[in-house]
Write a protein that holds these residues in place. Structure first.
Motif, PDB file in Angstrom:
ATOM      1  N   SER A   7       0.844  -1.197   0.000  1.00 33.11           N
ATOM      2  CA  SER A   7       0.000   0.000   0.000  1.00 33.11           C
ATOM      3  C   SER A   7       0.881   1.250   0.000  1.00 33.11           C
ATOM      4  CB  SER A   7      -0.931   0.007   1.211  1.00 33.11           C
ATOM      5  OG  SER A   7      -0.170   0.135   2.371  1.00 33.11           O
ATOM      6  N   LYS A   8       0.550   2.165  -0.873  1.00 35.61           N
ATOM      7  CA  LYS A   8       1.327   3.407  -0.968  1.00 35.61           C
ATOM      8  C   LYS A   8       0.835   4.374   0.101  1.00 35.61           C
ATOM      9  CE  LYS A   8       2.188   3.146  -5.893  1.00 35.61           C
ATOM     10  NZ  LYS A   8       2.067   3.816  -7.173  1.00 35.61           N
ATOM     11  N   SER A   9       1.765   5.205   0.617  1.00 35.83           N
ATOM     12  CA  SER A   9       1.362   6.203   1.605  1.00 35.83           C
ATOM     13  C   SER A   9       0.744   7.407   0.897  1.00 35.83           C
ATOM     14  CB  SER A   9       2.551   6.639   2.452  1.00 35.83           C
ATOM     15  OG  SER A   9       3.503   7.264   1.626  1.00 35.83           O
ATOM     16  N   LYS A  10      -0.105   8.150   1.616  1.00 39.56           N
ATOM     17  CA  LYS A  10      -0.784   9.315   1.052  1.00 39.56           C
ATOM     18  C   LYS A  10       0.243  10.398   0.752  1.00 39.56           C
ATOM     19  CE  LYS A  10      -5.077   8.972   3.668  1.00 39.56           C
ATOM     20  NZ  LYS A  10      -5.926   9.675   4.635  1.00 39.56           N
ATOM     21  N   PRO A  11       0.010  11.177  -0.324  1.00 43.83           N
ATOM     22  CA  PRO A  11       0.887  12.323  -0.564  1.00 43.83           C
ATOM     23  C   PRO A  11       0.720  13.334   0.576  1.00 43.83           C
ATOM     24  CG  PRO A  11      -0.666  12.015  -2.405  1.00 43.83           C
ATOM     25  CD  PRO A  11      -0.999  11.007  -1.355  1.00 43.83           C
ATOM     26  N   PHE A  12       1.748  14.131   0.816  1.00 39.12           N
ATOM     27  CA  PHE A  12       1.738  15.050   1.967  1.00 39.12           C
ATOM     28  C   PHE A  12       0.587  16.038   1.915  1.00 39.12           C
ATOM     29  CE2 PHE A  12       4.120  17.393  -1.176  1.00 39.12           C
ATOM     30  CZ  PHE A  12       3.752  18.707  -0.979  1.00 39.12           C
ATOM     31  N   TYR A  13       0.175  16.470   0.719  1.00 40.14           N
ATOM     32  CA  TYR A  13      -0.888  17.471   0.622  1.00 40.14           C
ATOM     33  C   TYR A  13      -2.268  16.902   0.924  1.00 40.14           C
ATOM     34  CZ  TYR A  13      -1.263  15.511  -4.102  1.00 40.14           C
ATOM     35  OH  TYR A  13      -1.386  14.659  -5.157  1.00 40.14           O
ATOM     36  N   LYS A  14      -2.350  15.577   1.090  1.00 40.71           N
ATOM     37  CA  LYS A  14      -3.618  14.960   1.467  1.00 40.71           C
ATOM     38  C   LYS A  14      -3.645  14.615   2.953  1.00 40.71           C
ATOM     39  CE  LYS A  14      -5.048  12.988  -2.935  1.00 40.71           C
ATOM     40  NZ  LYS A  14      -5.459  11.749  -3.615  1.00 40.71           N
ATOM     41  N   ARG A  15      -2.635  15.007   3.662  1.00 44.45           N
ATOM     42  CA  ARG A  15      -2.559  14.691   5.084  1.00 44.45           C
ATOM     43  C   ARG A  15      -3.136  15.842   5.916  1.00 44.45           C
ATOM     44  NH1 ARG A  15       0.657  10.018   6.525  1.00 44.45           N
ATOM     45  NH2 ARG A  15       1.471   9.242   4.574  1.00 44.45           N
ATOM     46  N   VAL A  16      -3.730  15.522   7.013  1.00 40.81           N
ATOM     47  CA  VAL A  16      -4.361  16.502   7.900  1.00 40.81           C
ATOM     48  C   VAL A  16      -3.338  17.479   8.454  1.00 40.81           C
ATOM     49  CG1 VAL A  16      -5.632  16.761  10.057  1.00 40.81           C
ATOM     50  CG2 VAL A  16      -6.239  14.926   8.497  1.00 40.81           C
ATOM     51  N   TRP A  17      -2.193  17.014   8.866  1.00 38.60           N
ATOM     52  CA  TRP A  17      -1.190  17.891   9.474  1.00 38.60           C
ATOM     53  C   TRP A  17      -0.735  18.978   8.500  1.00 38.60           C
ATOM     54  CZ3 TRP A  17       3.388  18.065   6.909  1.00 38.60           C
ATOM     55  CH2 TRP A  17       3.747  16.981   6.128  1.00 38.60           C
ATOM     56  N   PHE A  18      -0.674  18.669   7.192  1.00 35.67           N
ATOM     57  CA  PHE A  18      -0.260  19.659   6.198  1.00 35.67           C
ATOM     58  C   PHE A  18      -1.260  20.816   6.142  1.00 35.67           C
ATOM     59  CE2 PHE A  18      -0.642  21.266   1.819  1.00 35.67           C
ATOM     60  CZ  PHE A  18       0.614  21.800   1.653  1.00 35.67           C
ATOM     61  N   TRP A  19      -2.544  20.509   6.122  1.00 39.01           N
ATOM     62  CA  TRP A  19      -3.568  21.548   6.025  1.00 39.01           C
ATOM     63  C   TRP A  19      -3.678  22.363   7.303  1.00 39.01           C
ATOM     64  CZ3 TRP A  19      -4.586  23.269   1.596  1.00 39.01           C
ATOM     65  CH2 TRP A  19      -4.484  22.443   0.480  1.00 39.01           C
ATOM     66  N   ILE A  20      -3.411  21.751   8.425  1.00 35.35           N
ATOM     67  CA  ILE A  20      -3.390  22.499   9.682  1.00 35.35           C
ATOM     68  C   ILE A  20      -2.274  23.531   9.650  1.00 35.35           C
ATOM     69  CG2 ILE A  20      -2.946  22.327  12.163  1.00 35.35           C
ATOM     70  CD1 ILE A  20      -4.437  19.630  12.092  1.00 35.35           C
ATOM     71  N   ILE A  21      -1.111  23.137   9.163  1.00 37.95           N
ATOM     72  CA  ILE A  21       0.031  24.066   9.050  1.00 37.95           C
ATOM     73  C   ILE A  21      -0.295  25.195   8.065  1.00 37.95           C
ATOM     74  CG2 ILE A  21       2.418  24.287   8.259  1.00 37.95           C
ATOM     75  CD1 ILE A  21       2.918  21.489   9.449  1.00 37.95           C
ATOM     76  N   VAL A  22      -0.902  24.861   6.921  1.00 38.67           N
ATOM     77  CA  VAL A  22      -1.255  25.868   5.915  1.00 38.67           C
ATOM     78  C   VAL A  22      -2.212  26.905   6.517  1.00 38.67           C
ATOM     79  CG1 VAL A  22      -2.518  26.255   3.749  1.00 38.67           C
ATOM     80  CG2 VAL A  22      -0.826  24.426   3.901  1.00 38.67           C
TER      81      VAL A  22
END
Length: 158
Positions: A7-22
């Motif tokens: 199973s491939k890991s999610k790209p960083f822009y689909k992760r919750v922590w990325f959007w919280i930082i943005v």
């Protein structure tokens, strides 16, 4: 044998922590921008009030006596102004107080002094309802404190 994880890991822009930082970065930058605008606005208001105080004190002897009337200059009014002789201290020129009483106080005025001759240049802007209609009058100060007209210019009058 070890089990492989296909199973491939999610790209960083689909992760919750990325959007919280943005969102946090946008909030911080937005807050900094509004503080800078508030500081600029406050500084410009301070400078405007200083200019208004200076201008009102320089015009206190003539414009304080009149209310702010609507400035309705016509070409006929302008043409009928009596201009005095600058070499004779404005002798024969219209009195500034009379002009202010008739047309209201000018939009701006500035005083200057050259060779012990004190002058005032006053500008009436947006006269007669036109955005480009302006009247500029120059006065020379008399010994009694009044001002007599010695020069005039106008644009856009009807």
């Amino acid at each position: 044998m070890a089990k492989q994880n296909n199973s491939k890991s999610k790209p960083f822009y689909k992760r919750v922590w990325f959007w919280i930082i943005v969102v946090l970065v946008i909030l911080v930058l937005g807050n900094l921008g509004s503080k800078k605008n508030d500081a600029k606005s406050s500084a410009s208001k301070d400078s405007v009030s200083k200019v208004d105080k200076k201008e009102s004190s320089s015009n206190s002897n003539s414009s304080a006596k009149t209310e702010n009337k609507i400035q309705k200059w016509s070409q006929t009014d302008y043409d009928s102004l009596a201009k005095g002789d600058i070499m004779n201290n404005g002798s024969g020129g219209a009195n500034m107080d009379d002009i202010v009483n008739k047309f209201g106080k000018p939009s701006s005025s500035s005083d200057s002094s050259v060779n012990n001759m004190n002058t005032r240049t006053s500008i009436w802007t947006n006269t007669n309802g036109g955005i480009t209609a302006n009247v500029t009058l120059s006065f020379v100060k008399q010994d009694n404190g009044t001002y007599l007209l010695y020069s005039a210019a106008a644009t856009g009058l009807k």
